[in-house]
Scaffold this motif. Sequence first.
Motif, PDB file in Angstrom:
ATOM      1  N   VAL A   8       1.544  -1.612  -1.388  1.00 28.13           N
ATOM      2  CA  VAL A   8       2.661  -1.868  -2.290  1.00 28.13           C
ATOM      3  C   VAL A   8       2.103  -2.193  -3.674  1.00 28.13           C
ATOM      4  CG1 VAL A   8       4.797  -3.158  -2.677  1.00 28.13           C
ATOM      5  CG2 VAL A   8       3.924  -2.901  -0.354  1.00 28.13           C
ATOM      6  N   TRP A  70       5.340   2.225  -3.043  1.00 27.02           N
ATOM      7  CA  TRP A  70       4.644   2.047  -1.770  1.00 27.02           C
ATOM      8  C   TRP A  70       3.692   3.213  -1.545  1.00 27.02           C
ATOM      9  CZ3 TRP A  70       9.843   1.324  -2.606  1.00 27.02           C
ATOM     10  CH2 TRP A  70      10.339   0.035  -2.437  1.00 27.02           C
ATOM     11  N   LEU A  73       2.362   3.804   1.994  1.00 24.98           N
ATOM     12  CA  LEU A  73       3.339   3.746   3.083  1.00 24.98           C
ATOM     13  C   LEU A  73       4.228   4.985   3.151  1.00 24.98           C
ATOM     14  CD1 LEU A  73       4.516   0.028   2.775  1.00 24.98           C
ATOM     15  CD2 LEU A  73       2.895   0.993   4.398  1.00 24.98           C
ATOM     16  N   SER A  81       9.614   1.932   2.920  1.00 29.91           N
ATOM     17  CA  SER A  81       9.770   0.526   3.276  1.00 29.91           C
ATOM     18  C   SER A  81      10.119   0.337   4.747  1.00 29.91           C
ATOM     19  CB  SER A  81      10.839  -0.132   2.395  1.00 29.91           C
ATOM     20  OG  SER A  81      12.106   0.444   2.616  1.00 29.91           O
TER      21      SER A  81
END
Length: 226
Positions: A8, A70, A73, A81
């Motif tokens: 992040v 992110w 991710l 998220s």
Amino acid sequence: MTGREPLVVCEDVSRVYGTGPAAVVAVHGTSCVVPAGARIALIGASGSGKSTLMHLLAGLEQPTVGTVTWPGLTLGAADPSAQIGVIFQSPSLVPDLNVAENAALPVVLSGGTDPGGRALDALRSVGVADLAGKLPEQLSGGQAQRVAAARVLAQNPRLVLADEPTGQLDRATGQHVLDVLLAAVTRLGAGLLISTHDQAVADRLDTHWFMHEGRLHMHDSERLLS
């Protein structure tokens, strides 16, 4: 960077509630990076902005100014998220669901495979699989918090954000919950950020960030950002 990919990234992020003279700035101009494998304590008094910053990192709130991304991710996911698990100070278990059903709920809602099996594995990892058939009202505070942790771990997150997870527990129970959480994220290879005002909790983590009146102070910022 240090070779650990950033999970992040916050860039000059602020979060303001309300408008005009009544506006409250909960987070001021914050830039930070949470790298893969992080073990971060976010330390600060109640009302310092810790929870708001965690909600921004998790994508639960949008910044008023600045950006949260992110980069570590994505992995093809429509919602990066979704790979972040959040443990709240209150376990927030669904009272009409038993322990196993509570632990499986996020997997069910996301359409994940084998929610029952993943939930039981997570419950075993935090040492409460024997409580699978019980209702939340039958649990102690420490047991309920471990179930809340299992609910997050069943998602196989790459990052866990825990907001005062030991704040409502006695010292011994809190330390046990922390032991379980640290072991579980290590097993998953996940990063961990815990907000706390308890120095004993912070001392268990490698990196300390400090919130004061909505401003983030990172004593280890050079190590994280260089």
